[in-house]
Design a protein around this motif. Structure first.
Motif, short mmCIF file in Angstrom:
data_model
loop_
_atom_site.label_atom_id
_atom_site.label_comp_id
_atom_site.label_asym_id
_atom_site.label_seq_id
_atom_site.Cartn_x
_atom_site.Cartn_y
_atom_site.Cartn_z
N GLY A 123 0.78 -1.23 0.00
CA GLY A 123 0.00 0.00 0.00
C GLY A 123 0.81 1.27 0.00
N THR A 124 2.10 1.19 0.36
CA THR A 124 2.96 2.38 0.35
C THR A 124 3.88 2.39 -0.86
OG1 THR A 124 4.59 1.27 1.75
CG2 THR A 124 2.91 2.63 2.86
N ILE A 138 -3.27 2.32 -7.69
CA ILE A 138 -4.10 1.76 -6.62
C ILE A 138 -4.73 0.43 -7.06
CG2 ILE A 138 -6.29 2.10 -5.39
CD1 ILE A 138 -5.44 5.06 -5.07
N HIS A 139 -5.20 0.36 -8.29
CA HIS A 139 -5.78 -0.91 -8.76
C HIS A 139 -4.71 -1.99 -8.88
CE1 HIS A 139 -9.91 0.35 -9.41
NE2 HIS A 139 -9.46 1.49 -9.91
N LEU A 140 -3.48 -1.60 -9.26
CA LEU A 140 -2.38 -2.56 -9.31
C LEU A 140 -2.03 -3.05 -7.90
CD1 LEU A 140 -0.20 -4.08 -10.88
CD2 LEU A 140 1.26 -2.04 -10.66
N GLN A 141 -2.01 -2.13 -6.95
CA GLN A 141 -1.70 -2.51 -5.57
C GLN A 141 -2.74 -3.48 -5.02
OE1 GLN A 141 -1.55 1.66 -4.41
NE2 GLN A 141 0.52 1.39 -3.58
N ALA A 155 0.91 5.84 12.29
CA ALA A 155 0.70 4.82 11.25
C ALA A 155 -0.73 4.83 10.73
CB ALA A 155 1.06 3.45 11.80
N ALA A 156 -1.67 5.19 11.60
CA ALA A 156 -3.08 5.20 11.23
C ALA A 156 -3.41 6.25 10.17
CB ALA A 156 -3.95 5.43 12.46
N GLN A 157 -2.48 7.14 9.91
CA GLN A 157 -2.70 8.18 8.91
C GLN A 157 -2.47 7.68 7.48
OE1 GLN A 157 -0.41 11.71 9.99
NE2 GLN A 157 -0.69 11.19 12.14
N ALA A 158 -1.96 6.46 7.33
CA ALA A 158 -1.67 5.92 6.00
C ALA A 158 -2.94 5.81 5.17
CB ALA A 158 -1.00 4.56 6.13
N ILE A 159 -2.93 6.41 4.01
CA ILE A 159 -4.10 6.40 3.14
C ILE A 159 -4.34 4.99 2.59
CG2 ILE A 159 -5.03 7.23 0.93
CD1 ILE A 159 -3.65 9.88 1.45
N GLY A 160 -5.59 4.59 2.60
CA GLY A 160 -5.98 3.30 2.06
C GLY A 160 -6.14 2.21 3.10
#
Length: 311
Positions: A57-58, A221-224, A247-252
């Protein structure tokens, strides 16, 4: 390795930063540059690739992509740990010294604004007051975030004017610094930074049109998701780890966790992730464009040409 028609006549050895919004191609450019200039070692300037459990995701570079190229400050701490700017500054300074002991040079890669400023301008981290922050969080929980924002408008109106009243985390942080240090947060960075730069870091910004960037974000994003992002989120949930505030700020991750809990359907989670990522890219671009020192480029050849002219 991406082919280039340009040949660097003399080898530039000063520190470099490859900057740009998310999904602009910073990592690929950095890897290609290290292939041609092996005296560079990459140092991540990203607040989310620092976490061990966040990989797909990152968009961390894979072992295949790295192909033996050193890439530091990724997968350093667990998601259960808070990770602050102060800790980043300590780690990045230590890494810089280690790289120089190998007679190599740091190549900073990323788009986290304060991390970049710390590298380029020698930013000193604002102090933390954990007891005061806990009290402010308790006040916000019981009396509502609007109360703290009104206090901030009185204590530091300049800081308040730059923060949304609904952004509880930033409001609390501004009050924590202002009340704890006795110095307005809005001027703290100006007082404790080096405006002449911390080490002559040459900044290259990856130039991408907004239309192309947004398309890349959607495609990535679709590839991830195809590469197992949902499984990655599920693994964190099943581990029963209490994710830290940073860590909770990570988008997605929050969106996909909500999908796994049945709070959002799949399409809603993906749409929200795409929207938040585009908003992040928009904010990153706005911040970067205020720095007149950044040299905006589109290709590897442009970077090499600029380096050649900087001898």
């Amino acid at each position: 390795m991406r082919e280039t028609s340009y040949h660097v006549r003399e080898v530039y050895r000063g520190p470099i930063a490859i900057v740009g919004p998310t999904a602009s191609g910073k990592t690929r450019l950095a890897l290609d540059l290290m292939e041609l200039l092996p005296h560079y070692e990459a140092v991540s300037v990203d607040s989310m690739t620092i976490y061990k459990e966040f990989s797909v995701g990152t968009a961390k570079p894979t072992e295949t992509e790295l192909a033996g190229h050193p890439y530091h400050l990724i997968s350093v701490v667990s998601v259960v740990e808070e990770f602050s700017l102060a800790e980043f500054i300590t780690l990045v300074q230590k890494m810089k010294e280690e790289i120089e002991r190998r007679f190599k040079t740091a190549l900073y890669v990323g788009g986290t604004s304060l991390y970049l400023r710390a590298v380029v301008d020698g930013l000193t981290p604002q102090p933390t007051y954990s007891g005061l922050r806990l009290w402010l969080e308790t006040v916000s929980l019981h009396l509502g975030q609007g109360v703290l924002y009104q206090i901030l408008k009185t204590v530091d109106p300049k800081a308040a004017s730059k923060i949304l009243s609904t952004n509880d985390r930033r409001v609390i942080r501004a009050l924590e610094v202002s009340l704890g240090s006795g110095m307005h947060k809005s001027i703290y960075g100006e007082v404790f930074s080096n405006p002449d730069g911390a080490g002559g870091v040459l900044q290259f910004g990856v130039k991408v049109s907004r239309e192309v960037l947004y398309k890349r974000i959607e495609e990535r994003i679709h590839l991830q998701l195809e590469q197992g992002w949902i499984d990655e989120v599920a693994a964190v949930i099943e581990s029963d780890k209490v994710i830290s505030r940073t860590a909770a700020q990570a988008i997605g991750y929050k969106e996909l966790a909500a999908y796994l809990r049945g709070e959002l359907d799949y399409d809603e989670a993906v749409e929200l992730t795409v929207r938040r990522t585009k908003n992040l890219a928009k904010r990153q671009l706005a911040w970067l464009r205020r720095d007149s020192r950044i040299l905006w480029i589109e290709t590897l050849d442009e970077v090499l040409e600029r380096l050649d002219g900087t001898q």
